[in-house]
Design a protein around this motif. Structure first.
Motif, PDB file in Angstrom:
ATOM      1  N   LYS A  26       0.904  -1.224   0.054  1.00 22.21           N
ATOM      2  CA  LYS A  26       0.102   0.031   0.040  1.00 22.21           C
ATOM      3  C   LYS A  26       0.902   1.325   0.023  1.00 22.21           C
ATOM      4  O   LYS A  26       0.521   2.247  -0.756  1.00 22.21           O
ATOM      5  CB  LYS A  26      -1.019   0.140   1.287  1.00 22.21           C
ATOM      6  CG  LYS A  26      -1.918   1.171   1.124  1.00 22.21           C
ATOM      7  CD  LYS A  26      -2.808   0.987   2.507  1.00 22.21           C
ATOM      8  CE  LYS A  26      -3.868   1.969   2.574  1.00 22.21           C
ATOM      9  NZ  LYS A  26      -5.074   1.751   2.155  1.00 22.21           N
ATOM     10  N   ARG A  27       2.028   1.274   0.739  1.00 21.15           N
ATOM     11  CA  ARG A  27       2.814   2.325   0.981  1.00 21.15           C
ATOM     12  C   ARG A  27       3.411   2.812  -0.650  1.00 21.15           C
ATOM     13  O   ARG A  27       3.599   3.940  -0.935  1.00 21.15           O
ATOM     14  CB  ARG A  27       4.290   1.897   1.735  1.00 21.15           C
ATOM     15  CG  ARG A  27       5.037   2.956   1.983  1.00 21.15           C
ATOM     16  CD  ARG A  27       4.611   4.477   2.197  1.00 21.15           C
ATOM     17  NE  ARG A  27       5.755   5.525   2.118  1.00 21.15           N
ATOM     18  CZ  ARG A  27       5.923   6.436   0.992  1.00 21.15           C
ATOM     19  NH1 ARG A  27       5.356   6.171  -0.163  1.00 21.15           N
ATOM     20  NH2 ARG A  27       7.109   7.164   0.883  1.00 21.15           N
ATOM     21  N   TRP A  28       3.573   1.759  -1.444  1.00 22.89           N
ATOM     22  CA  TRP A  28       4.493   2.068  -2.590  1.00 22.89           C
ATOM     23  C   TRP A  28       3.583   2.032  -3.744  1.00 22.89           C
ATOM     24  O   TRP A  28       3.808   2.696  -4.998  1.00 22.89           O
ATOM     25  CB  TRP A  28       5.574   1.381  -2.736  1.00 22.89           C
ATOM     26  CG  TRP A  28       6.650   1.565  -1.873  1.00 22.89           C
ATOM     27  CD1 TRP A  28       7.037   0.833  -0.823  1.00 22.89           C
ATOM     28  CD2 TRP A  28       7.424   2.764  -1.581  1.00 22.89           C
ATOM     29  NE1 TRP A  28       8.099   1.538   0.015  1.00 22.89           N
ATOM     30  CE2 TRP A  28       8.108   2.680  -0.554  1.00 22.89           C
ATOM     31  CE3 TRP A  28       7.446   4.097  -2.294  1.00 22.89           C
ATOM     32  CZ2 TRP A  28       8.925   3.746  -0.008  1.00 22.89           C
ATOM     33  CZ3 TRP A  28       8.387   5.059  -2.022  1.00 22.89           C
ATOM     34  CH2 TRP A  28       9.012   4.969  -0.714  1.00 22.89           C
ATOM     35  N   PRO A 134      11.553   3.773 -13.603  1.00 27.91           N
ATOM     36  CA  PRO A 134      11.442   4.646 -12.684  1.00 27.91           C
ATOM     37  C   PRO A 134      11.136   4.364 -11.383  1.00 27.91           C
ATOM     38  O   PRO A 134      10.225   3.743 -11.099  1.00 27.91           O
ATOM     39  CB  PRO A 134      10.606   5.805 -13.144  1.00 27.91           C
ATOM     40  CG  PRO A 134       9.678   5.255 -13.868  1.00 27.91           C
ATOM     41  CD  PRO A 134      10.239   3.905 -14.349  1.00 27.91           C
ATOM     42  N   ILE A 135      11.790   4.769 -10.352  1.00 27.21           N
ATOM     43  CA  ILE A 135      11.588   4.463  -9.044  1.00 27.21           C
ATOM     44  C   ILE A 135      11.772   5.384  -8.050  1.00 27.21           C
ATOM     45  O   ILE A 135      12.716   6.338  -8.074  1.00 27.21           O
ATOM     46  CB  ILE A 135      12.689   3.265  -8.318  1.00 27.21           C
ATOM     47  CG1 ILE A 135      12.446   2.079  -9.058  1.00 27.21           C
ATOM     48  CG2 ILE A 135      12.224   2.864  -6.999  1.00 27.21           C
ATOM     49  CD1 ILE A 135      11.246   1.194  -9.258  1.00 27.21           C
ATOM     50  N   ALA A 136      10.666   5.721  -7.197  1.00 34.23           N
ATOM     51  CA  ALA A 136      10.644   6.667  -6.272  1.00 34.23           C
ATOM     52  C   ALA A 136      12.071   6.566  -5.321  1.00 34.23           C
ATOM     53  O   ALA A 136      12.357   5.488  -4.921  1.00 34.23           O
ATOM     54  CB  ALA A 136       9.551   6.665  -5.427  1.00 34.23           C
ATOM     55  N   ALA A 137      12.773   7.597  -5.170  1.00 34.73           N
ATOM     56  CA  ALA A 137      14.108   7.689  -4.588  1.00 34.73           C
ATOM     57  C   ALA A 137      14.137   7.055  -3.259  1.00 34.73           C
ATOM     58  O   ALA A 137      14.699   6.305  -2.601  1.00 34.73           O
ATOM     59  CB  ALA A 137      14.755   9.086  -4.591  1.00 34.73           C
ATOM     60  N   GLY A 138      12.790   7.436  -2.336  1.00 38.01           N
ATOM     61  CA  GLY A 138      12.555   6.582  -1.329  1.00 38.01           C
ATOM     62  C   GLY A 138      12.359   5.212  -1.190  1.00 38.01           C
ATOM     63  O   GLY A 138      12.320   4.624  -0.131  1.00 38.01           O
ATOM     64  N   ASN A 139      11.912   4.593  -2.370  1.00 37.17           N
ATOM     65  CA  ASN A 139      11.894   3.117  -2.180  1.00 37.17           C
ATOM     66  C   ASN A 139      13.042   2.218  -2.402  1.00 37.17           C
ATOM     67  O   ASN A 139      13.181   1.788  -3.387  1.00 37.17           O
ATOM     68  CB  ASN A 139      10.759   2.783  -3.394  1.00 37.17           C
ATOM     69  CG  ASN A 139      10.213   1.578  -3.195  1.00 37.17           C
ATOM     70  OD1 ASN A 139      10.763   0.597  -2.434  1.00 37.17           O
ATOM     71  ND2 ASN A 139       9.136   1.145  -4.031  1.00 37.17           N
ATOM     72  N   GLU A 160       6.086  12.670 -11.352  1.00 40.32           N
ATOM     73  CA  GLU A 160       4.930  12.642 -10.519  1.00 40.32           C
ATOM     74  C   GLU A 160       4.858  11.305  -9.901  1.00 40.32           C
ATOM     75  O   GLU A 160       5.261  10.316 -10.288  1.00 40.32           O
ATOM     76  CB  GLU A 160       3.602  12.849 -11.409  1.00 40.32           C
ATOM     77  CG  GLU A 160       2.082  12.580 -10.508  1.00 40.32           C
ATOM     78  CD  GLU A 160       2.040  13.926  -9.881  1.00 40.32           C
ATOM     79  OE1 GLU A 160       1.494  14.102  -9.062  1.00 40.32           O
ATOM     80  OE2 GLU A 160       2.443  15.086 -10.474  1.00 40.32           O
ATOM     81  N   PRO A 161       4.858  11.423  -8.422  1.00 38.06           N
ATOM     82  CA  PRO A 161       5.139  10.191  -7.552  1.00 38.06           C
ATOM     83  C   PRO A 161       3.723   9.479  -7.728  1.00 38.06           C
ATOM     84  O   PRO A 161       2.664  10.158  -7.726  1.00 38.06           O
ATOM     85  CB  PRO A 161       5.352  10.701  -6.362  1.00 38.06           C
ATOM     86  CG  PRO A 161       4.783  12.277  -6.151  1.00 38.06           C
ATOM     87  CD  PRO A 161       5.133  12.471  -7.543  1.00 38.06           C
ATOM     88  N   ASP A 162       3.912   8.208  -7.506  1.00 40.03           N
ATOM     89  CA  ASP A 162       2.450   7.366  -7.200  1.00 40.03           C
ATOM     90  C   ASP A 162       1.860   7.620  -6.128  1.00 40.03           C
ATOM     91  O   ASP A 162       0.622   7.776  -6.161  1.00 40.03           O
ATOM     92  CB  ASP A 162       2.873   5.926  -7.429  1.00 40.03           C
ATOM     93  CG  ASP A 162       3.499   5.440  -8.563  1.00 40.03           C
ATOM     94  OD1 ASP A 162       2.874   6.068  -9.729  1.00 40.03           O
ATOM     95  OD2 ASP A 162       4.185   4.426  -8.718  1.00 40.03           O
ATOM     96  N   ASN A 163       2.685   7.887  -5.110  1.00 38.62           N
ATOM     97  CA  ASN A 163       1.900   8.393  -3.694  1.00 38.62           C
ATOM     98  C   ASN A 163       2.111   9.753  -3.432  1.00 38.62           C
ATOM     99  O   ASN A 163       3.314  10.202  -3.310  1.00 38.62           O
ATOM    100  CB  ASN A 163       2.508   7.402  -2.759  1.00 38.62           C
ATOM    101  CG  ASN A 163       1.757   7.471  -1.142  1.00 38.62           C
ATOM    102  OD1 ASN A 163       0.990   8.411  -1.034  1.00 38.62           O
ATOM    103  ND2 ASN A 163       2.004   6.458  -0.707  1.00 38.62           N
ATOM    104  N   PRO A 164       1.106  10.579  -3.350  1.00 35.38           N
ATOM    105  CA  PRO A 164       1.157  12.033  -2.931  1.00 35.38           C
ATOM    106  C   PRO A 164       2.282  12.461  -1.767  1.00 35.38           C
ATOM    107  O   PRO A 164       2.476  13.606  -1.761  1.00 35.38           O
ATOM    108  CB  PRO A 164      -0.082  12.686  -2.967  1.00 35.38           C
ATOM    109  CG  PRO A 164      -0.954  11.297  -2.899  1.00 35.38           C
ATOM    110  CD  PRO A 164      -0.231  10.250  -3.360  1.00 35.38           C
ATOM    111  N   ILE A 165       2.360  11.463  -0.797  1.00 39.95           N
ATOM    112  CA  ILE A 165       3.120  11.756   0.100  1.00 39.95           C
ATOM    113  C   ILE A 165       4.613  11.877  -0.099  1.00 39.95           C
ATOM    114  O   ILE A 165       5.506  12.288   0.650  1.00 39.95           O
ATOM    115  CB  ILE A 165       2.732  10.758   1.467  1.00 39.95           C
ATOM    116  CG1 ILE A 165       3.211   9.430   1.212  1.00 39.95           C
ATOM    117  CG2 ILE A 165       1.529  10.967   1.826  1.00 39.95           C
ATOM    118  CD1 ILE A 165       3.368   8.537   2.357  1.00 39.95           C
TER     119      ILE A 165
END
Length: 182
Positions: A26-28, A134-139, A160-165
């Motif tokens: 759910k987080r990612w 592409p991967i969110a840098a935090g993942n 644009e991130p998948d998760n707005p947080i």
């Protein structure tokens, strides 16, 4: 270790809903999990009505992961922003993936799943020159799995991130089709 693959069907949607509700997934992935939302997000692919494909990874006959595979050219909304960060050859493939349950994580199954789908992709899409993800840098778990699977980081920048947080910074990974040598 080998995996079996099968296309996602509408009969799998209750399982997918459960996977999407698992906290790390759910987080990612940040998907709504109502039956209607899952139908909306996965239904067209399951019915073969869109070019993207959703594949279940099976280990010892049991589904444990999901890989979404598509050609970037079929989805301009993803191709255009990514093209600003890195070269996107015609026929480049996208993969998105998840390992569903905590008991399957941390054992290398995700890396092996990615490598297995790559091998399948090179066969299924003989004109595809590369896979770009592409991967969110935090993942960090995800981009480390790509590195272990043989991908190299080729760019970074805002998407644009998948998760707005999440902040917009993404790392872009690529692997080229293996060249045959005789």
């Amino acid at each position: 270790m080998t995996f079996a693959w099968r296309r996602l069907t509408e009969a799998d949607f209750p399982m997918i809903r459960g996977w999407l509700e698992e906290p790390l997934v759910k987080r990612w992935w940040n998907h709504e999990t109502t039956p209607e939302a899952v139908q909306n997000d996965f239904g067209a692919s399951a019915r073969g009505e869109e070019p993207g494909q959703d594949w279940l990874a099976l280990f010892e006959g049991e589904p444990f992961g999901l890989v979404q595979r598509s050609v970037y050219a079929d989805y301009a909304e993803y191709l255009e922003p990514l093209s600003r960060l890195t070269e996107m050859p015609a026929g480049a493939i996208s993969l998105d993936y998840l390992v569903a349950s905590p008991e399957h994580r941390g054992k290398g199954l995700g890396v092996l799943m990615i490598q297995s789908m790559l091998a399948k992709t090179w066969i299924d899409a003989p004109a595809a020159p590369c896979v770009v993800i592409p991967i969110a840098a935090g993942n960090q778990r995800s981009w480390r799995a790509l590195e272990k699977a043989g991908f190299r980081r080729v760019a970074e920048g805002d998407l644009e991130p998948d998760n707005p947080i999440d902040p917009p910074l993404h790392f872009v990974y690529r692997i080229d089709r293996p060249r045959l040598s005789f």
